[in-house]
Enzyme design. Structure first.
Site, PDB file in Angstrom:
ATOM      1  N   THR A 156       5.437  17.208   9.732  1.00  0.00           N
ATOM      2  CA  THR A 156       6.456  17.711   8.816  1.00  0.00           C
ATOM      3  C   THR A 156       5.863  18.122   7.467  1.00  0.00           C
ATOM      4  O   THR A 156       6.343  19.061   6.838  1.00  0.00           O
ATOM      5  CB  THR A 156       7.562  16.654   8.598  1.00  0.00           C
TER       6      THR A 156
ATOM      7  N   ASP B  42       8.722  14.653  19.751  1.00  0.00           N
ATOM      8  CA  ASP B  42       8.590  14.727  18.302  1.00  0.00           C
ATOM      9  C   ASP B  42       9.103  16.112  17.914  1.00  0.00           C
ATOM     10  O   ASP B  42       8.453  17.122  18.194  1.00  0.00           O
ATOM     11  CB  ASP B  42       7.144  14.545  17.845  1.00  0.00           C
TER      12      ASP B  42
ATOM     13  N   ILE C  13       9.478  17.773  15.116  1.00  0.00           N
ATOM     14  CA  ILE C  13       8.463  18.463  14.302  1.00  0.00           C
ATOM     15  C   ILE C  13       7.368  17.457  14.026  1.00  0.00           C
ATOM     16  O   ILE C  13       7.512  16.566  13.196  1.00  0.00           O
ATOM     17  CB  ILE C  13       9.018  19.005  12.975  1.00  0.00           C
ATOM     18  N   ASP C  14       6.278  17.598  14.733  1.00  0.00           N
ATOM     19  CA  ASP C  14       5.107  16.772  14.467  1.00  0.00           C
ATOM     20  C   ASP C  14       4.301  17.490  13.392  1.00  0.00           C
ATOM     21  O   ASP C  14       3.878  18.631  13.573  1.00  0.00           O
ATOM     22  CB  ASP C  14       4.274  16.614  15.741  1.00  0.00           C
TER      23      ASP C  14
ATOM     24  N   ASP D  17       3.803  10.734  18.942  1.00  0.00           N
ATOM     25  CA  ASP D  17       2.694  11.326  18.201  1.00  0.00           C
ATOM     26  C   ASP D  17       1.557  11.803  19.097  1.00  0.00           C
ATOM     27  O   ASP D  17       0.679  12.544  18.637  1.00  0.00           O
ATOM     28  CB  ASP D  17       2.111  10.317  17.201  1.00  0.00           C
TER      29      ASP D  17
ATOM     30  N   GLU E  56      12.214  10.945  17.831  1.00  0.00           N
ATOM     31  CA  GLU E  56      11.925  10.369  16.523  1.00  0.00           C
ATOM     32  C   GLU E  56      13.157  10.188  15.647  1.00  0.00           C
ATOM     33  O   GLU E  56      13.270   9.209  14.907  1.00  0.00           O
ATOM     34  CB  GLU E  56      10.906  11.243  15.784  1.00  0.00           C
TER      35      GLU E  56
END
Length: 365
Positions: A174, A169, A171-172, A321, A107
């Protein structure tokens, strides 16, 4: 017969959807499944290690979250020091383990960090990454700030429908991270355009069912690592590395007894439409709203029976995601035998055949 789990709806809906239940196709024979699963042993070990290291870094940052740690992307979603540090760590570990065959679709990039005024944040990220590597002890190296920036930018691969590509990702969720709620480090491996491996590190998810302990029980231990390989089932273990256990989806058969997950943020999913679908299915329990792909992990171990994600018109899902979470649920043994899924307007989730577009977006058919 177990109840449905999830499917996605086209973001261009102008009226409430029609939906139906249908059976999944049968799984491949167990003998071939074992062979497939064994072929990704090294990749799984590396993915679990990378995600666990990133999770520890994120936990450290969340405990001492500073206002200066937060920047803004062009889309106004928050980016944190932990976001960049997580990506740098995962990228570094995977490149060390697979130096001759490394491709990462992730990302973040270092563009904002390289701007004037970003040096202090870069130095903090670098210290966090080096501290994490030192504690782990597997790599005798000290990274410079430029090394860290390059590691972040190694996630800019365009992918492709051929070969192997990691999807991350860092940090999915945030916003959940910033609130002190649920988030996940989500890492998947695509081979020939197919998701074959997934790891979800969920630092704030209780080790016991959400229905038993709630999301914020002070007496309940938290920190889960879910992992799955095609043909090999799904497992969960504590983030501290304790023994893993195989998980199973909910055995609920009556929709009236089912609970369902949806996104915490109303901007990510149409809560009103979710409520309508739940009503049509006869679901009586209120929705469980949590951030990130931690929902997939909770779903895989039976905390709920349904996951509804209904994007608003114009919202484009990203490959990172869903790639890791999707396989964590889809390889569970009951699927294809006695489990049903909700398909809304026949929409299905695909990561192939063209990963060229998937490097940016999930394609919904």
């Amino acid at each position: 017969m177990s109840i449905n789990w999830l499917r996605f709806v086209s973001p261009s809906l102008k009226k409430p959807p029609l939906f139906h239940l249908c059976h999944l196709p049968p799984p491949p024979p167990s003998s071939s499944a074992v062979i497939v699963a064994m072929s990704y042993d090294k990749e799984l070990a590396a993915a679990k290690k990378a995600a666990s290291l990133a999770a520890r870094l994120c936990q450290k940052v969340q405990k001492a979250l500073l206002q200066s740690d937060v920047q803004s992307k062009n889309d106004k979603s928050p980016v944190t020091v932990a976001d960049y540090g997580s990506q740098a760590l995962v990228s570094f570990v995977l490149q060390q383990e697979f130096p001759d065959n490394f491709s990462l679709v992730a990302e973040e990039d270092s563009k904002d960090l390289r701007k004037d005024g970003g040096q202090e944040i870069v130095e903090r990220i670098t210290k966090l990454v080096n501290d994490s590597l030192t504690i782990d002890g597997s790599y005798n190296v000290t990274l410079s700030t430029e090394d860290v920036l390059k590691a972040i930018d190694n996630g800019r691969s365009e992918g492709g429908s051929q070969g192997r590509h990691w999807v991350l990702d860092p940090i999915d969720g945030t916003k959940g991270f910033l609130r002190g709620d649920q988030y996940a480090i989500a890492l998947a491996l695509l081979d020939g355009g197919k998701v074959v491996l997934g790891v979800l590190a969920c630092p704030n998810l209780p080790l016991t069912s959400l229905s038993d302990a709630g999301q914020h029980s002070p007496n309940n231990k938290v920190g889960c690592l879910f992992f799955a390989v095609v043909g090999g089932g799904t497992y969960m273990q504590p983030l501290d590395g304790s023994s893993a256990v195989k998980v199973q989806v909910s055995a609920v058969e009556n929709p009236e007894e089912a609970s369902f997950f949806e996104s915490y943020e109303a901007a990510h999913s149409m809560h009103d439409l979710s409520s309508l679908i739940a009503q049509k299915l006869g679901v009586k329990a209120p929705p469980v709203r949590i951030d990130s792909q931690a929902k997939y992990g909770a779903l895989s171990r039976g905390d709920g029976a349904i996951y509804l994600r209904l994007p608003h018109k114009g919202y484009r899902e990203k490959i990172w995601d869903h790639a890791a979470g999707c396989i964590v649920v889809s390889v569970l043994e009951p699927f294809g035998k006695n489990t049903m899924e909700v398909i809304v307007l026949g929409v299905r989730l695909h990561f192939a055949p063209s990963i060229q577009k998937m490097s940016k977006l999930i394609v919904l058919h």
